[in-house]
Scaffold this active site. Sequence first.
Site, PDB file in Angstrom:
ATOM      1  N   ASP A  17      16.353  20.562  -9.893  1.00 25.00           N
ATOM      2  CA  ASP A  17      16.211  19.331 -10.563  1.00 25.00           C
ATOM      3  C   ASP A  17      14.763  18.938 -10.692  1.00 25.00           C
ATOM      4  OD1 ASP A  17      18.982  18.981 -10.448  1.00 25.00           O
ATOM      5  OD2 ASP A  17      18.692  18.891  -8.446  1.00 25.00           O
ATOM      6  N   GLN A 255       4.240  25.907  -8.203  1.00 29.73           N
ATOM      7  CA  GLN A 255       4.988  26.653  -9.295  1.00 29.73           C
ATOM      8  C   GLN A 255       3.954  28.005 -10.080  1.00 29.73           C
ATOM      9  OE1 GLN A 255       6.471  23.396 -11.408  1.00 29.73           O
ATOM     10  NE2 GLN A 255       8.732  24.043 -11.135  1.00 29.73           N
ATOM     11  N   ARG A 271      17.191  32.812  -8.587  1.00 33.48           N
ATOM     12  CA  ARG A 271      18.375  31.749  -8.652  1.00 33.48           C
ATOM     13  C   ARG A 271      18.446  30.847  -9.420  1.00 33.48           C
ATOM     14  NH1 ARG A 271      17.055  29.142  -2.692  1.00 33.48           N
ATOM     15  NH2 ARG A 271      16.703  27.034  -3.594  1.00 33.48           N
ATOM     16  N   GLY A 272      19.614  29.887  -9.199  1.00 38.71           N
ATOM     17  CA  GLY A 272      19.310  28.535 -10.025  1.00 38.71           C
ATOM     18  C   GLY A 272      19.088  28.556 -11.564  1.00 38.71           C
ATOM     19  N   GLU A 273      18.471  27.934 -12.006  1.00 40.39           N
ATOM     20  CA  GLU A 273      18.071  27.638 -13.351  1.00 40.39           C
ATOM     21  C   GLU A 273      16.433  27.921 -13.593  1.00 40.39           C
ATOM     22  OE1 GLU A 273      19.632  24.276 -15.200  1.00 40.39           O
ATOM     23  OE2 GLU A 273      17.710  23.758 -16.546  1.00 40.39           O
TER      24      GLU A 273
END
Length: 381
Positions: A17, A255, A271-273
């Site tokens: 998120d 990042q 993983r995830g988004e």
Amino acid sequence: MRVTWDIFCSVVDNYGDIGVTWRLARQLVAEHECAVRLWVDDLAAFARVCPQADAQALVQWQAGVEVRHWPQPWQACEPAAVVIEAFACSLPGAYVEAMAAKAVRPLWLNLEYLSAEDWVGGCHGLPSLQPGGLQKFFFFPGFTAATGGLLREAALLAERCAFQADAAAQAAFLASLGVERLAGAQLVSLFAYENGALAEWLSLLSEGAVPTQLLVPEGRVLADVQAWLGVGPLQAGAQHRRGALQVQVLPFVEQAAYDRLLWSCELNLVRGEDSFVRAQWAGRPMLWHIYPQEEGAHWDKLEAFLAHYCASLSPQAASALRAAWHAWNAGSALAQAWPAVQAVWPELLAHAEQWCELQAARPDLARRLEQFYRNWLSYAA
Ligand code: TRH
């Protein structure tokens, strides 16, 4: 006058998120000259993806973004011209009232989770009527022209190509993480949730003819790595060797450095988004651990992505890739599926680059958001 944007982020779990909203906020400032406030309810999570951040500050400026702690209870402020409610996080009631009270009402967008499912294209951009006569628009990221696209910074792919063509830059970057590339070894990054398929796969790699150097950023999958190695708690810097496999634990990095890690590796487990999308921009084969949802809803999303991703693969490569992704997400039998993947590796490698180019040919998500706002303005005028 710079257009003002408010992005609201409630951290539900993990780093996706905040990872997505922080990336979007920076890009809107850097590439579209927007004035962005990012409201975050969990500054500790923000400080993980932005290590220079102050996890206690109520207001701080990072990369030109005004980062605000989302206060509970809410304190009144003037709403921005564009308001993004990320992942249906529910805006404060008083803020919505303030939006409705403005002479020129803001554009209100719900930025949804990423999905390759077909219905997404039909729902992208649709409005829903809200109390107070406001409208809220659904904005869906995605992989087709009918969706809102994917987050991708303007210079990203040029930077990636230059980095991948520069062995010295790669070595210097890896050295900054304490990694020295072993001669002849394939470099693999591992970012995943807990996974029952890991142990057998690591055993397979440890018995392989080609040495593997596995780089594992600190996170949830470490307990499985630790159990397979049969060692105590693993921390950044730890290195262990079992046969042809060397495992090294890395710190969780900012990042931009994580991008470079993905660009450095021959295979990325993500993983995830957000890490999933970044691995696609790396142009290298990947193995996706999708975020597990209640009642197995994530399986439809996995299948939908595979349908797009495998469409231009040969039947043999598509079937090998599907079997491996299914096994990894089911938490079993990846080791059995792996030899078939290795047999089609050159095709998977070429395809990863082609897929990246295909997706990069479409406008990125920040640009589409900005265009959406401009279209909405001209329609409202
Ligand atoms: O952390 P995640 O599992 O987040 C998930 C997903 O977003 C999922 O869709 C959502 O529903 C759930 O959270 C609540 O995986 P994701 O999306 O890849 O986010 C990880 C972020 O962390 C991403 O922005 C990359 C970043 N990252 C770093 O900055 N440094 C690192 O060293 C690593 C490993 C990751």
